[in-house]
Motif scaffolding. Structure first.
Motif, PDB file in Angstrom:
ATOM      1  N   PHE A  94      -8.851   8.818   3.954  1.00 58.56           N
ATOM      2  CA  PHE A  94      -7.726   9.139   3.099  1.00 58.56           C
ATOM      3  C   PHE A  94      -6.973   7.881   2.662  1.00 58.56           C
ATOM      4  N   ALA A  95      -7.008   6.829   3.469  1.00 57.52           N
ATOM      5  CA  ALA A  95      -6.407   5.565   3.065  1.00 57.52           C
ATOM      6  C   ALA A  95      -7.184   4.945   1.913  1.00 57.52           C
ATOM      7  N   ARG A 144      -8.691   6.453  -0.502  1.00 56.19           N
ATOM      8  CA  ARG A 144      -8.522   7.159  -1.769  1.00 56.19           C
ATOM      9  C   ARG A 144      -7.429   6.565  -2.647  1.00 56.19           C
ATOM     10  N   GLY A 145      -6.383   5.997  -2.040  1.00 57.93           N
ATOM     11  CA  GLY A 145      -5.258   5.515  -2.830  1.00 57.93           C
ATOM     12  C   GLY A 145      -5.392   4.101  -3.349  1.00 57.93           C
ATOM     13  N   ASN A 185       0.879  -1.170   0.000  1.00 56.35           N
ATOM     14  CA  ASN A 185       0.000   0.000   0.000  1.00 56.35           C
ATOM     15  C   ASN A 185       0.914   1.217   0.000  1.00 56.35           C
ATOM     16  N   GLN A 186       0.704   2.126  -0.938  1.00 61.43           N
ATOM     17  CA  GLN A 186       1.597   3.278  -1.020  1.00 61.43           C
ATOM     18  C   GLN A 186       1.411   4.265   0.127  1.00 61.43           C
ATOM     19  N   LYS A 187       0.330   4.101   0.905  1.00 61.59           N
ATOM     20  CA  LYS A 187       0.147   4.929   2.088  1.00 61.59           C
ATOM     21  C   LYS A 187       0.846   4.268   3.275  1.00 61.59           C
ATOM     22  N   VAL A 225      -0.511   1.882   7.591  1.00 58.13           N
ATOM     23  CA  VAL A 225      -1.794   1.184   7.429  1.00 58.13           C
ATOM     24  C   VAL A 225      -1.755  -0.243   7.971  1.00 58.13           C
ATOM     25  N   PRO A 259       6.144   2.195   1.675  1.00 59.87           N
ATOM     26  CA  PRO A 259       4.975   2.986   1.258  1.00 59.87           C
ATOM     27  C   PRO A 259       5.295   3.845   0.040  1.00 59.87           C
ATOM     28  N   SER A 260       5.335   3.207  -1.119  1.00 59.87           N
ATOM     29  CA  SER A 260       5.701   3.877  -2.364  1.00 59.87           C
ATOM     30  C   SER A 260       5.296   2.972  -3.510  1.00 59.87           C
TER      31      SER A 260
END
Length: 295
Positions: A192-193, A195-196, A48-50, A53, A167-168
């Motif tokens: 906000f998690a 959304r990605g 996950n890029q965030k 999490v 996270p990228s």
């Protein structure tokens, strides 16, 4: 009043009239059968890029639980922050790391593997050196497939390999996706998690089209869920509406026990084995085995 239970033809037990957090009937997945032999491993990227999490927490505790069920598990720390290595109390300095394996195809992979305090769970650590890997790999031939070549050399020794991604969505994460058979997306129950996720799934689709046709989305795992807040419940409801059965039935709730376990360098299943969070990760391991995502 206790609700009756019914055994299903697939081996699960459904609690009558009781819904889980995802709005589906609550099921208890069967304990995995012992394995007659080990390997080759199914490789799963936790991605996950965030940040923040629950990727690292899930890698540690899922790996430990699968090992408790008799699986041989290798966890790859693929984040320069080295949180996975710290969370399992393994050395990260003055030892070979995943960075060294990426840069040298002559180094034996076994040189970088460290045993943990959990029987059956091994780790390849990472440290801040890994942050320079993208610069070194950018000019390499087949640069997206370097990690796949590394893991291919040890896949026969394990049943499951878990990759804790940074996270990228950069070159390191693309390497992890190219090397993997499946992707598990930990998703914090926060707007906000959410959304990605579409961007991440788009990236997985591009990797499938161009680099790794066999990769599958194993599931979306709701993490840091707080049933007391309307926001958490609404986010989880929206995720289930959008992704349906791709959302795992297991939900990981928020608890202070996770950071406590991390500080101790111990999985939650050993730090607080009777805690609901430990039981949730046992349920997750059973669900992934039930779904065919793990051995």
């Amino acid at each position: 009043m206790t609700t009756p239970q019914h055994d299903q033809a697939d081996g699960t037990v459904t609690l009558e009239s009781e819904l889980g957090p995802t709005g589906r009937p609550r099921r208890d997945f069967p304990e995995p059968e012992p394995l007659a032999s080990h390997g080759p491993a199914r490789i799963i990227a936790l991605c996950n890029q965030k940040g923040g999490v629950g990727k690292t927490t899930t890698t540690i505790n899922l790996g430990a639980t699968l090992a408790d069920y008799g699986r041989r598990v290798l966890a790859i720390d693929f984040d320069p922050q080295g949180a996975l290595s710290a969370g399992l109390a393994v050395r990260t300095h003055d030892v070979p790391t995943i960075y060294d394996l990426l840069l040298s195809n002559k180094m034996p992979v076994a040189d970088a593997i460290q045993h943990t305090n959990v029987a059956g769970l091994d780790v390849i650590p990472a440290n801040i050196d890994l942050s320079a890997a993208e610069v070194h790999l950018v000019s390499e031939v087949a640069r997206e497939q370097i990690l796949a070549g590394v893991l291919r050399r040890v896949a026969g020794d394990y049943d499951v390999i878990l990759i804790d991604c940074q996270p990228s969505l950069g070159l390191l994460t693309v390497n992890a996706l190219t090397a993997s058979h499946g992707v598990l997306i930990p998703l914090e129950c926060e707007y906000f998690a959410l959304r990605g996720v579409a961007l991440l799934i788009e990236t997985i689709d591009k990797v499938r089209d161009r680099l790794n046709p066999a990769i599958k989305l194993d599931g979306i795992l709701a993490t840091m869920f707080d049933s007391r807040t309307l926001h958490s419940r609404e986010v989880l409801e929206r995720v289930v509406e959008a992704f349906g059965d791709t959302v795992l039935e297991t939900v990981i709730s928020r608890t202070v026990k996770f950071p406590d376990a991390t500080v101790s360098g111990t999985p939650i299943t050993e730090f607080a084995p009777e805690h609901p969070a430990a039981n949730a990760y046992r349920q997750l391991a059973r669900e992934l085995v039930f779904r065919g995502a793990a051995a």
